[in-house]
Write a protein that holds these residues in place. Sequence first.
Motif, PDB file in Angstrom:
ATOM      1  N   GLY A 142      -2.092  -5.451  -5.778  1.00 23.95           N
ATOM      2  CA  GLY A 142      -2.649  -4.933  -7.028  1.00 23.95           C
ATOM      3  C   GLY A 142      -3.806  -3.981  -6.792  1.00 23.95           C
ATOM      4  O   GLY A 142      -3.920  -2.941  -7.455  1.00 23.95           O
ATOM      5  N   ALA A 143      -4.657  -4.310  -5.832  1.00 22.07           N
ATOM      6  CA  ALA A 143      -5.781  -3.429  -5.509  1.00 22.07           C
ATOM      7  C   ALA A 143      -5.281  -2.105  -4.943  1.00 22.07           C
ATOM      8  O   ALA A 143      -5.830  -1.044  -5.259  1.00 22.07           O
ATOM      9  N   MET A 144      -4.226  -2.166  -4.132  1.00 25.72           N
ATOM     10  CA  MET A 144      -3.662  -0.937  -3.587  1.00 25.72           C
ATOM     11  C   MET A 144      -3.124  -0.049  -4.702  1.00 25.72           C
ATOM     12  O   MET A 144      -3.388   1.160  -4.728  1.00 25.72           O
ATOM     13  N   CYS A 145      -2.380  -0.632  -5.620  1.00 25.37           N
ATOM     14  CA  CYS A 145      -1.817   0.156  -6.723  1.00 25.37           C
ATOM     15  C   CYS A 145      -2.923   0.792  -7.557  1.00 25.37           C
ATOM     16  O   CYS A 145      -2.838   1.967  -7.927  1.00 25.37           O
ATOM     17  N   ALA A 146      -3.959   0.036  -7.854  1.00 29.88           N
ATOM     18  CA  ALA A 146      -5.060   0.565  -8.665  1.00 29.88           C
ATOM     19  C   ALA A 146      -5.803   1.674  -7.926  1.00 29.88           C
ATOM     20  O   ALA A 146      -6.118   2.719  -8.512  1.00 29.88           O
ATOM     21  N   ASN A 147      -6.066   1.485  -6.661  1.00 27.54           N
ATOM     22  CA  ASN A 147      -6.814   2.472  -5.885  1.00 27.54           C
ATOM     23  C   ASN A 147      -6.020   3.762  -5.699  1.00 27.54           C
ATOM     24  O   ASN A 147      -6.562   4.856  -5.858  1.00 27.54           O
ATOM     25  N   VAL A 148      -4.753   3.651  -5.381  1.00 30.98           N
ATOM     26  CA  VAL A 148      -3.929   4.844  -5.193  1.00 30.98           C
ATOM     27  C   VAL A 148      -3.746   5.571  -6.527  1.00 30.98           C
ATOM     28  O   VAL A 148      -3.815   6.805  -6.580  1.00 30.98           O
ATOM     29  N   GLY A 149      -3.540   4.837  -7.600  1.00 34.37           N
ATOM     30  CA  GLY A 149      -3.415   5.464  -8.914  1.00 34.37           C
ATOM     31  C   GLY A 149      -4.666   6.208  -9.327  1.00 34.37           C
ATOM     32  O   GLY A 149      -4.600   7.330  -9.854  1.00 34.37           O
ATOM     33  N   TYR A 150      -5.818   5.604  -9.088  1.00 30.78           N
ATOM     34  CA  TYR A 150      -7.081   6.251  -9.422  1.00 30.78           C
ATOM     35  C   TYR A 150      -7.296   7.504  -8.571  1.00 30.78           C
ATOM     36  O   TYR A 150      -7.709   8.547  -9.080  1.00 30.78           O
TER      37      TYR A 150
END
Length: 78
Positions: free
Chosen positions: A20-28
Amino acid sequence: MKKIRNALYSCLAATVLLFGAMCANVGYAYANAVCAMKHHYTSAPPSIAFLIAIPYSFAIAISVVVCIILYKKDKRAS
């Protein structure tokens, strides 16, 4: 046996949180790169933001391997 099972569940939870942190960071990072490109702050393509996923992918892979090892230990102990 119960310690191994608790460690397995903790490892699975950490893997899900890391994903989840990866998805949020890459999306941002992608959205930030698109915005910077629109306003001429940078010439780098927005797809460069996906390079951020590489360290996360290694960590998730290591976590999955640890989960598999713990699962096999728990299965053998049962």
